[in-house]
Motif scaffolding. Structure first.
Motif, mmCIF file in Angstrom:
data_model
loop_
_atom_site.group_PDB
_atom_site.id
_atom_site.type_symbol
_atom_site.label_atom_id
_atom_site.label_comp_id
_atom_site.label_asym_id
_atom_site.label_seq_id
_atom_site.Cartn_x
_atom_site.Cartn_y
_atom_site.Cartn_z
ATOM 1 N N SER A 150 0.855 -1.139 -0.010
ATOM 2 C CA SER A 150 0.116 -0.057 0.007
ATOM 3 C C SER A 150 0.969 1.210 0.245
ATOM 4 C CB SER A 150 -0.947 -0.148 1.251
ATOM 5 O OG SER A 150 -0.140 0.096 2.325
ATOM 6 N N PRO A 151 0.447 2.224 -0.665
ATOM 7 C CA PRO A 151 1.277 3.805 -0.818
ATOM 8 C C PRO A 151 0.746 4.251 0.562
ATOM 9 C CG PRO A 151 -0.901 3.804 -2.109
ATOM 10 C CD PRO A 151 -0.789 2.411 -1.712
ATOM 11 N N ASN A 152 1.746 5.152 0.856
ATOM 12 C CA ASN A 152 1.677 6.038 2.087
ATOM 13 C C ASN A 152 1.275 7.453 1.419
ATOM 14 O OD1 ASN A 152 3.973 7.365 1.176
ATOM 15 N ND2 ASN A 152 5.296 6.649 3.012
ATOM 16 N N ASP A 153 1.006 8.494 2.286
ATOM 17 C CA ASP A 153 0.639 9.546 1.913
ATOM 18 C C ASP A 153 1.588 10.429 1.019
ATOM 19 O OD1 ASP A 153 2.581 10.489 3.702
ATOM 20 O OD2 ASP A 153 1.368 11.578 5.096
ATOM 21 N N LYS A 154 2.726 9.992 0.856
ATOM 22 C CA LYS A 154 3.620 10.464 -0.029
ATOM 23 C C LYS A 154 3.837 9.502 -1.266
ATOM 24 C CE LYS A 154 6.877 12.582 3.518
ATOM 25 N NZ LYS A 154 8.061 12.545 4.194
ATOM 26 N N ASN A 155 2.870 8.547 -1.622
ATOM 27 C CA ASN A 155 2.899 7.851 -2.598
ATOM 28 C C ASN A 155 4.066 7.038 -2.698
ATOM 29 O OD1 ASN A 155 1.219 6.687 -4.667
ATOM 30 N ND2 ASN A 155 2.482 7.647 -6.146
ATOM 31 N N GLU A 156 4.457 6.683 -1.319
ATOM 32 C CA GLU A 156 5.663 5.726 -1.171
ATOM 33 C C GLU A 156 5.230 4.151 -0.791
ATOM 34 O OE1 GLU A 156 8.982 8.837 0.445
ATOM 35 O OE2 GLU A 156 7.609 7.813 1.488
ATOM 36 N N TRP A 157 5.521 3.137 -1.743
ATOM 37 C CA TRP A 157 4.891 1.975 -1.453
ATOM 38 C C TRP A 157 5.512 1.172 -0.199
ATOM 39 C CZ3 TRP A 157 0.690 -0.294 -3.508
ATOM 40 C CH2 TRP A 157 -0.022 0.355 -4.554
ATOM 41 N N GLY A 158 4.907 0.288 0.441
ATOM 42 C CA GLY A 158 5.649 -0.204 1.500
ATOM 43 C C GLY A 158 4.736 -1.551 1.933
ATOM 44 N N GLY A 159 5.207 -2.555 2.431
ATOM 45 C CA GLY A 159 4.627 -3.601 3.051
ATOM 46 C C GLY A 159 5.179 -4.970 2.580
ATOM 47 N N LEU A 160 5.159 -6.186 3.092
ATOM 48 C CA LEU A 160 5.632 -7.406 2.973
ATOM 49 C C LEU A 160 5.951 -7.721 1.426
ATOM 50 C CD1 LEU A 160 5.370 -10.399 4.813
ATOM 51 C CD2 LEU A 160 5.665 -10.784 2.496
#
Length: 336
Positions: free
Chosen positions: A45-55
């Motif tokens: 999922s992306p954060n508020d800066k459109n940076e993707w994160g997750g397993l």
């Protein structure tokens, strides 16, 4: 007839040659094209800066680190459950790392290779606490929200039939967000999906505490990254990135100590980190490919704990996803 047969063989050989160039294409492009979900907390999922994160995202970053020594060289393509396989088949993405269940049809007739099981899961049910149900076996006649293009629809039908229960209305929606909105608005009584997904979905609801995941797990959902048939080198590379993450955890090689571990005299560590042998060459990489991975993302345990573990909002215990040496079933094949 012979000319036709030779022509057919030639076409198959050409198709194989084209399909076998994934690593070369990735290097020429200078990035890995990775298919992920459209937004599943803890997994992709992306954060508020459109940076993707997750397993699932970190797994793709590990692939990029292995190839480029740069985990940022990944382009993430958010895909619905319905569109994910088309994107992989067409070559729009190099690897699909998107909570996808390993099934026989996907592994054979759809033309994909699974690299491993990055997360052992099972399907469950999310329901409002106010309904007062304690078991999935009390769901007879309930209306159930499900996302189309997943294995969840068939599993629900199988569960009701196996328990001699009357199946209620199963309502399918095209995207996860549509399914969640339908459930929260009261369009259906129950939301069903993989239990990890339910834990993530629960966080998206207005009042998460008002909803509970029922105790039953009604299916096996081994989730893992997958690639196209026809390119053994690329398939091997993705598969061994997965094994490397597990082996690093088992051998105690972490993001913090990997530079020190390069000097280890443990034969298993030496082979894993490339100071004994040239095992990286077998997948088109240099000997220190695992060092690059662990420096960038940490080992499997570090990725798990960072994204979905007990200290995160999802709060999921390792369980089956613990190492085989700690009561789980995660197991990296040996580097030798």
């Amino acid at each position: 007839m012979k000319r036709i047969l030779f022509a057919a063989v030639g076409l198959l050989s050409l198709a194989g040659a084209v399909n076998a160039a994934t690593l070369d294409e990735v290097k020429a492009r200078d990035s890995v094209n990775c298919g992920v979900s459209q937004g599943l907390p803890g997994f992709s999922s992306p954060n508020d800066k459109n940076e993707w994160g997750g397993l699932d995202v970190d797994f793709c970053r590990a692939i990029a680190a292995a190839i480029f020594n740069d985990p940022t060289k990944v382009k993430f393509s958010p895909l619905s459950a319905k569109d994910r396989f088309t994107a992989l088949t067409s070559g729009a993405i190099d690897v699909l790392s998107r909570n996808t269940t390993w099934t026989m049809s996907r592994d054979t007739t759809l033309g994909f290779n699974f690299a491993g099981v990055i997360y052992y899961d099972g399907q469950g049910f999310l329901i409002r606490k106010s309904v007062g149900l304690k078991s999935a076996k009390e769901l007879q006649g309930a209306s159930i929200c499900v996302q189309t293009g997943t294995s969840n629809e068939l599993n629900v039908s199988d569960f009701f039939r196996a328990n001699n229960m009357k199946n209620g209305e199963v309502i399918a929606f095209g995207t996860l967000d549509e399914t969640v909105k339908a459930y929260e608005s009261g369009r259906c009584d129950v939301f069903t999906a993989d239990r990890s997904q339910l834990a993530a979905v629960r966080l998206k609801l207005t009042n998460a505490a008002d909803h509970v995941i029922l105790p039953e797990t009604i299916s096996k959902e081994p989730l893992g990254p997958l690639v196209r048939h026809g390119d053994d080198q690329w398939s091997d590379l993705v598969k061994w990135v997965y094994f490397a993450l597990l082996n690093a955890e088992e051998l105690g090689v972490t993001q913090k100590n990997v530079d020190e571990q390069v000097n280890s005299q443990n034969p298993d560590v030496k082979r894993l980190l490339g100071t004994d042998g040239k095992y990286g060459e077998g997948i088109g990489l240099t000997a220190d490919w695992v060092v690059r991975i662990v420096k960038a993302t940490g080992n499997y345990g570090e990725i798990y704990e960072r994204n979905v573990g007990p200290a995160t909002p999802l709060g999921i215990e390792r369980g089956l996803n613990n190492l085989w040496t700690k009561g789980g079933i995660q197991y990296g094949m040996p580097v030798r």
